[in-house]
Design an enzyme around this catalytic site. Structure first.
Site, PDB file in Angstrom:
ATOM      1  N   MET A   1       0.838  -1.198   0.000  1.00 52.13           N
ATOM      2  CA  MET A   1       0.000   0.000   0.000  1.00 52.13           C
ATOM      3  C   MET A   1       0.870   1.243   0.000  1.00 52.13           C
ATOM      4  O   MET A   1       2.003   1.213   0.464  1.00 52.13           O
ATOM      5  CB  MET A   1      -0.936   0.001   1.217  1.00 52.13           C
ATOM      6  CG  MET A   1      -0.271   0.161   2.558  1.00 52.13           C
ATOM      7  SD  MET A   1      -1.392   0.571   3.924  1.00 52.13           S
ATOM      8  CE  MET A   1      -2.542  -0.785   3.926  1.00 52.13           C
ATOM      9  N   ASN A   2       0.305   2.324  -0.560  1.00 48.88           N
ATOM     10  CA  ASN A   2       0.959   3.611  -0.336  1.00 48.88           C
ATOM     11  C   ASN A   2      -0.070   4.642   0.122  1.00 48.88           C
ATOM     12  O   ASN A   2      -0.804   4.322   1.068  1.00 48.88           O
ATOM     13  CB  ASN A   2       1.902   4.039  -1.466  1.00 48.88           C
ATOM     14  CG  ASN A   2       1.349   4.082  -2.864  1.00 48.88           C
ATOM     15  OD1 ASN A   2       0.934   3.086  -3.402  1.00 48.88           O
ATOM     16  ND2 ASN A   2       1.375   5.254  -3.462  1.00 48.88           N
ATOM     17  N   ASP A   3      -0.110   5.816  -0.429  1.00 46.19           N
ATOM     18  CA  ASP A   3      -0.815   6.966   0.180  1.00 46.19           C
ATOM     19  C   ASP A   3      -2.214   6.678   0.742  1.00 46.19           C
ATOM     20  O   ASP A   3      -3.031   6.046   0.062  1.00 46.19           O
ATOM     21  CB  ASP A   3      -1.040   8.062  -0.868  1.00 46.19           C
ATOM     22  CG  ASP A   3       0.156   8.338  -1.733  1.00 46.19           C
ATOM     23  OD1 ASP A   3       1.231   7.772  -1.492  1.00 46.19           O
ATOM     24  OD2 ASP A   3      -0.011   9.131  -2.669  1.00 46.19           O
TER      25      ASP A   3
ATOM     26  N   PHE B   1      -4.855   7.380  -9.146  1.00 44.07           N
ATOM     27  CA  PHE B   1      -3.881   7.922  -8.202  1.00 44.07           C
ATOM     28  C   PHE B   1      -4.607   8.700  -7.099  1.00 44.07           C
ATOM     29  O   PHE B   1      -5.823   8.750  -7.036  1.00 44.07           O
ATOM     30  CB  PHE B   1      -2.871   8.803  -8.950  1.00 44.07           C
ATOM     31  CG  PHE B   1      -1.714   8.035  -9.546  1.00 44.07           C
ATOM     32  CD1 PHE B   1      -1.766   6.653  -9.727  1.00 44.07           C
ATOM     33  CD2 PHE B   1      -0.549   8.694  -9.945  1.00 44.07           C
ATOM     34  CE1 PHE B   1      -0.692   5.954 -10.281  1.00 44.07           C
ATOM     35  CE2 PHE B   1       0.525   8.004 -10.486  1.00 44.07           C
ATOM     36  CZ  PHE B   1       0.454   6.639 -10.659  1.00 44.07           C
ATOM     37  N   SER B   2      -3.804   9.376  -6.265  1.00 44.86           N
ATOM     38  CA  SER B   2      -4.325   9.915  -5.001  1.00 44.86           C
ATOM     39  C   SER B   2      -5.388  10.992  -5.142  1.00 44.86           C
ATOM     40  O   SER B   2      -5.445  11.700  -6.145  1.00 44.86           O
ATOM     41  CB  SER B   2      -3.165  10.456  -4.170  1.00 44.86           C
ATOM     42  OG  SER B   2      -2.479   9.355  -3.636  1.00 44.86           O
TER      43      SER B   2
ATOM     44  N   GLU C   1       3.776  16.907  -3.701  1.00 41.71           N
ATOM     45  CA  GLU C   1       2.715  15.933  -3.950  1.00 41.71           C
ATOM     46  C   GLU C   1       1.700  15.976  -2.807  1.00 41.71           C
ATOM     47  O   GLU C   1       1.974  16.495  -1.733  1.00 41.71           O
ATOM     48  CB  GLU C   1       3.294  14.517  -4.002  1.00 41.71           C
ATOM     49  CG  GLU C   1       4.395  14.328  -5.019  1.00 41.71           C
ATOM     50  CD  GLU C   1       4.862  12.882  -5.092  1.00 41.71           C
ATOM     51  OE1 GLU C   1       4.700  12.300  -6.153  1.00 41.71           O
ATOM     52  OE2 GLU C   1       5.393  12.336  -4.107  1.00 41.71           O
TER      53      GLU C   1
ATOM     54  N   ASP D   1      -2.896  14.907  -7.559  1.00 40.63           N
ATOM     55  CA  ASP D   1      -3.290  14.800  -6.145  1.00 40.63           C
ATOM     56  C   ASP D   1      -4.110  16.038  -5.731  1.00 40.63           C
ATOM     57  O   ASP D   1      -3.825  17.142  -6.167  1.00 40.63           O
ATOM     58  CB  ASP D   1      -2.084  14.610  -5.219  1.00 40.63           C
ATOM     59  CG  ASP D   1      -1.157  13.494  -5.678  1.00 40.63           C
ATOM     60  OD1 ASP D   1      -1.631  12.601  -6.397  1.00 40.63           O
ATOM     61  OD2 ASP D   1       0.038  13.522  -5.331  1.00 40.63           O
TER      62      ASP D   1
END
Ligand code: FRU
Length: 441
Positions: free
Chosen positions: A1-3, A63-64, A180, A124
């Site tokens: 996982m990331n953000d 994406f985020s 970011e 983002d």
């Protein structure tokens, strides 16, 4: 996982979405994972919330982004990736559990980065409403001004007008080629902007506090959100009781994990309550809900000057441990903790009023430079709280910036030694074995 993404409290549960590629640990087509919690420490997994649509503007990745409530419905603003293009997309919740999401057919809602600006990156989102107007900032960078945030306004979340550069790194002598994952919110009468600073160095999260004048944010005070090298891309939400709580991604590289369990690379930080100190600096402490995770007390006793206390890390390896050390009086100058294992490759933690330093063997796990703060921090150390869970260690002692680090995740540490120094150097130490849900971490 990331953000962490799309943080929102809805029907008495906090929903935490996150960047995740279900196909494997090398992110290729990023989707949004989804978990929710009623107490911030017991988490339930849900099916993926957003997956790349092979025919959509997010065919190469979701994406985020962030969540907002418009007309009584949660919405997500996220970055759709399509080849070279990274553009804002909108989705609306299809049910009350936030399991299904319906994409807006007119996606992307902004067709290209702002014309006339030398844009280096554009992705983002952080959005908020002021009266009838929606605002969002999009992160990124400018060729000549470094990390930058682009401000847009809208009446309906679908049609957006560019309102200018909200802030840029070079205008204020700040770091970053790209900023970011912006997170913009208000505490009292102060505007807080948190960005994730990317410039080829180890990336880190930076907070700025200041004021908005017209369509520009003017930072007054800045600092690092965390003094470790792991905490990145944090995002926060306001809970129903008004507290602002953040989660961050603790970065972990592929290959750092031993064994076949590479799919679990990367972890989420503990929830952190954010507040401003008297100097206008952003501080964080563990969310108060975490006290609810405490189970059996492993130890509860005073520790005398230059004394040490030994305790088993956890009776059950699958459980986390919380250690709290409260100095008595104002004489304690430093609190030390050592995670000890069989092979002598220890983790050393040293907490002073100025900050948290952590080393593992010869490796520094915290930043060598003292975290930037509004004022130098000296004097006695306050309460220290450390959380250890399967190789992840988070140490808090406000007003110093917390430190989240990842140590060896092979379960080698089985003891904690606490060391107190200073005069008169008395402290009380309590440690708990903490429960956790089977599907967390
Ligand atoms: C930050 C980041 C974001 C992007 C996402 C992709 O870690 O690079 O800028 O939206 O991760 O997973």
């Amino acid at each position: 996982m990331n953000d962490p993404n799309g943080l929102i409290e809805w029907n008495d549960r906090v929903h935490l979405f996150y960047q995740h590629d279900p196909a494997g640990p090398v992110p290729e087509k990023i989707a949004w994972g989804h978990a929710s919690s009623a107490d911030l420490w017991t988490w339930h997994d849900h099916p993926l919330a957003l997956e790349p649509d092979p025919f959509g503007p997010d065919r190469d990745g979701c994406f985020s982004g962030c969540a907002v409530v418009a007309d009584g419905h949660p919405h997500l603003l996220y970055t759709g990736v399509n080849g070279e293009h990274e553009l804002p997309c909108l989705a609306q919740a299809a049910d009350q559990d936030l399991i299904g999401w319906t994409r807006y057919p007119g996606n992307p809602v902004i067709g290209r980065p702002p014309p006339g600006e030398a844009v280096r990156a554009f992705r983002d989102h952080s959005a908020w409403r002021a009266g009838p107007t929606w605002y969002q900032v999009i992160g990124g960078g400018l060729q000549d001004r470094g990390g930058a945030l682009f401000l847009y306004r809208s009446a309906d979340l679908r049609n957006w007008q560019y309102a200018g550069v909200f802030a840029a790194a070079a205008d204020y002598g700040l770091d970053g080629v790209i900023w970011e994952c912006p997170d913009v919110f208000v505490l009292g009468d102060t505007t807080v902007v948190v960005v994730s600073v990317w410039d080829g160095q180890p990336p880190y999260a930076m907070w700025m506090t200041g004021q908005v004048t017209g369509h520009r944010f003017v930072p007054k005070t800045t600092g690092r959100s965390d003094s470790g090298h792991r905490y990145y891309a944090p995002q926060s939400l306001t809970l129903a009781d008004g507290r602002r709580v953040a989660f961050g991604w603790l970065r972990e590289a592929l290959g750092e994990l031993a064994g076949p369990d590479q799919s679990r690379v990367g972890v989420m930080s503990l929830p952190r309550e954010l507040f401003l100190d008297q100097g206008g600096a952003l501080r964080s402490r563990p969310a108060r809900e975490l006290a609810g995770a405490r189970g059996d007390a492993l130890v509860n006793r005073p520790v005398d000057g230059h004394g040490t206390a030994n305790l088993a890390l956890s009776a059950r390896a699958s459980h986390a441990t919380e250690i709290s050390i409260t100095p008595a009086g104002r004489g304690v100058a430093a609190v030390g903790l050592r995670l000890a294992g069989a092979d002598g490759h220890d983790v050393q933690v040293r907490v002073t009023a100025g900050g948290v330093e952590i080393t593992e063997g010869r490796r520094r796990l915290t930043d060598a430079a003292a975290p930037r703060t509004a004022a130098p921090l000296t004097g006695p150390v306050g309460e220290v709280r450390a959380f250890y869970d399967g190789g992840v260690l988070e140490v808090y002692s406000p007003p110093a910036a917390p430190a989240a680090v990842i140590c060896c995740r092979d379960g080698r540490y089985d003891r904690v030694v606490a060391e107190i120094s200073g005069r008169p150097g008395r402290a009380s130490l309590t440690a708990w074995s903490c429960g956790r849900s089977p599907d967390s971490r």
